[in-house]
Write an enzyme that holds these catalytic residues in place. Structure first.
Site, short mmCIF file in Angstrom:
data_model
loop_
_atom_site.label_atom_id
_atom_site.label_comp_id
_atom_site.label_asym_id
_atom_site.label_seq_id
_atom_site.Cartn_x
_atom_site.Cartn_y
_atom_site.Cartn_z
N LEU A 33 8.93 14.42 10.67
CA LEU A 33 9.07 13.60 11.87
C LEU A 33 7.72 13.08 12.39
O LEU A 33 7.61 12.72 13.55
CB LEU A 33 9.81 14.37 12.98
CG LEU A 33 11.20 14.90 12.60
CD1 LEU A 33 11.83 15.64 13.79
CD2 LEU A 33 12.12 13.77 12.14
N SER A 125 3.81 2.14 -5.73
CA SER A 125 3.45 0.93 -4.98
C SER A 125 2.76 -0.08 -5.88
O SER A 125 2.09 0.28 -6.85
CB SER A 125 2.51 1.33 -3.84
OG SER A 125 1.86 0.21 -3.29
N THR A 127 0.26 -1.45 -5.08
CA THR A 127 -1.18 -1.29 -4.87
C THR A 127 -1.86 -0.70 -6.09
O THR A 127 -3.08 -0.83 -6.24
CB THR A 127 -1.47 -0.37 -3.66
OG1 THR A 127 -0.83 0.89 -3.85
CG2 THR A 127 -0.98 -0.99 -2.37
N TYR A 150 -5.23 4.98 0.02
CA TYR A 150 -3.77 4.97 -0.11
C TYR A 150 -3.37 4.57 -1.53
O TYR A 150 -2.58 5.25 -2.19
CB TYR A 150 -3.13 4.01 0.90
CG TYR A 150 -1.70 3.68 0.56
CD1 TYR A 150 -0.70 4.63 0.71
CD2 TYR A 150 -1.36 2.43 0.03
CE1 TYR A 150 0.61 4.34 0.36
CE2 TYR A 150 -0.06 2.14 -0.32
CZ TYR A 150 0.92 3.09 -0.15
OH TYR A 150 2.21 2.80 -0.51
N LYS A 154 -1.46 6.78 -4.87
CA LYS A 154 -0.31 6.37 -5.68
C LYS A 154 -0.67 6.41 -7.17
O LYS A 154 0.13 6.83 -8.01
CB LYS A 154 0.18 4.98 -5.28
CG LYS A 154 0.80 4.94 -3.88
CD LYS A 154 1.97 5.89 -3.74
CE LYS A 154 2.63 5.82 -2.38
NZ LYS A 154 3.71 6.82 -2.22
N TYR A 177 6.97 -0.52 -5.68
CA TYR A 177 7.51 -1.61 -4.90
C TYR A 177 6.48 -2.38 -4.13
O TYR A 177 5.37 -1.94 -3.90
CB TYR A 177 8.67 -1.21 -4.00
CG TYR A 177 8.83 0.19 -3.56
CD1 TYR A 177 9.54 1.08 -4.35
CD2 TYR A 177 8.34 0.60 -2.34
CE1 TYR A 177 9.75 2.36 -3.91
CE2 TYR A 177 8.55 1.88 -1.90
CZ TYR A 177 9.24 2.77 -2.69
OH TYR A 177 9.45 4.04 -2.25
N ARG A 231 2.24 -12.07 -0.45
CA ARG A 231 2.92 -10.84 -0.82
C ARG A 231 4.38 -11.13 -1.18
O ARG A 231 4.92 -12.19 -0.88
CB ARG A 231 2.89 -9.82 0.34
CG ARG A 231 1.50 -9.38 0.78
CD ARG A 231 0.82 -8.50 -0.25
NE ARG A 231 -0.48 -8.02 0.24
CZ ARG A 231 -1.63 -8.67 0.08
NH1 ARG A 231 -1.65 -9.82 -0.57
NH2 ARG A 231 -2.75 -8.16 0.54
N ARG A 295 -9.26 -8.02 6.32
CA ARG A 295 -9.18 -6.57 6.54
C ARG A 295 -9.60 -5.86 5.26
O ARG A 295 -9.17 -6.21 4.16
CB ARG A 295 -7.73 -6.21 6.91
CG ARG A 295 -7.49 -4.77 7.27
CD ARG A 295 -6.10 -4.62 7.84
NE ARG A 295 -5.06 -5.11 6.92
CZ ARG A 295 -3.76 -5.05 7.17
NH1 ARG A 295 -3.33 -4.55 8.33
NH2 ARG A 295 -2.89 -5.50 6.29
N GLY A 297 -9.74 -3.57 2.17
CA GLY A 297 -8.68 -2.99 1.36
C GLY A 297 -7.58 -3.97 0.99
O GLY A 297 -6.75 -3.67 0.13
N ASP A 298 -7.55 -5.14 1.64
CA ASP A 298 -6.51 -6.13 1.34
C ASP A 298 -6.87 -6.95 0.10
O ASP A 298 -8.04 -7.24 -0.15
CB ASP A 298 -6.30 -7.07 2.53
CG ASP A 298 -5.44 -6.46 3.61
OD1 ASP A 298 -4.80 -5.43 3.34
OD2 ASP A 298 -5.40 -7.01 4.73
#
Length: 337
Positions: A33, A125, A127, A150, A154, A177, A231, A295, A297-298
């Site tokens: 949660l 991902s 990525t 991140y 993956k 994905y 994207r 940004r 990392g993009d």
């Protein structure tokens, strides 16, 4: 058959729980949660007429994971969503991402390798491709050096699963994905980002509903038709259905290799400005946005070649970008009303 869904009350997890229950599976949802709410169980019940078994736990707790599998020793498969997932946050706090995304995976696999026939689906991902050289991206595209912690988690996760498959009975499917958006057509479940959204579409809907003053568009100097990043946006229900098809493939022993990999996307790239214009069309609202610097990392663009998933899994994304955005807007209005 009993399927465990980690991160089962999260955005993609909750939609996958719904699709699994619709196909008659018994589902156990695990969630700590940290980025979801127990109220999601009510939404799942309202759609399917059944609540999954729910276990509140943190997969970084090795003893808790052991106790879980001692209790649920009749598991047929695991779909693993539980992970931190924001590119920007991972750059700022890499250790959180390595602890959360890697440790939880290792503890799960340590328990699954003890089962005689374990089936594992990993939420990977696009990525992992970094900035791919060719579009659309196929599963044969080289895995590039990750642009963010991140993305690296993956890549490492895929490597761990591949290594484990060589020496255990675990069969796995890696689902890479692209960009999941939208909400269930019932409007009972959708994306519930805590704090400031890290992804484009919830930021768009929160700006449109008045929760955010303006939307920041990160860069308009990319080598794309309108200068903004491109994207592949896929409806979360289409994505969820792919996980069910993949699990059925493993359960029916249709997989040709111990580890298989599939891209999940629509095959169409949309720029940030195209998404904004499409949202303005379906919502009939003008968005307040500003262009800001890129940004960290993009990447410039990423959209999928989905031939492999279409032909081998027999799965294909159904929803258009406008349908995705309309469902996301409907959901945003509901949760703010």
């Amino acid at each position: 058959m009993k399927i465990v869904v980690t991160g089962g009350l999260g955005f993609i997890g909750s939609h996958t729980v719904v699709e699994l229950q619709n196909e008659g599976f018994e589902v156990v949802a695990i969630d700590n949660l940290s980025n979801s709410s127990e109220s999601v169980l009510d939404g799942i019940f309202n759609i399917t007429g059944k609540k999954p078994i729910f276990e509140k736990m943190d997969l970084r707790d090795k003893k808790a994971v052991q106790d879980f599998f001692n209790k649920h020793n009749d598991v047929s498969g695991v779909i693993h969503f539980a992970a931190s997932k924001a590119v920007g946050e991972s750059v700022e706090n890499p250790l959180l991402y390595y602890e959360n995304n890697i440790n939880s995976l290792v503890y799960l696999l340590q328990e699954l390798k003890e089962l005689p026939n374990a089936n594992f689906i990993f939420s990977s991902s696009c990525t992992v491709y970094g900035q791919a050289e060719n579009m659309p991206i196929t599963e044969n595209a080289p895995v590039q050096q990750a642009m963010s912690p991140y993305g690296n988690t993956k890549q490492i996760g895929e490597e761990i699963i591949t290594d484990v498959a060589k020496v255990t009975a675990i069969n796995s499917i890696l689902l890479r994905y692209f960009n999941p958006i939208g909400a269930h057509p019932s409007n009972e479940i959708g994306e519930l980002p805590l704090g400031v959204p890290q992804n484009l579409v919830p930021f768009i809907t929160q700006t449109a509903v008045g929760l955010r003053e303006k939307l920041s568009v990160f860069g308009n100097d990319y080598p794309t038709p309108d200068g903004t990043a491109v994207r592949d946006y896929i409806h979360v229900v289409d994505l969820a259905k792919a996980h069910v098809v993949a699990m059925q493939r493993l359960l029916n022993k249709k997989n040709l290799n111990k580890v298989e990999t599939f891209n999940l996307g629509t095959g169409t790239g949309s720029s940030v400005l195209e998404v904004i214009k499409a949202f303005e069309k379906v919502s009939e609202k003008k968005l307040n946005y500003q262009i800001v610097s890129r940004r960290e990392g993009d990447i410039t663009e990423a959209y999928a070649n989905t031939d492999k998933a279409n032909n081998i899994l027999g799965w294909k994304a159904q929803s258009t970008l406008e349908e995705c955005l309309a469902s996301a807007w409907k959901w945003e209005q509901k949760i703010r009303s």
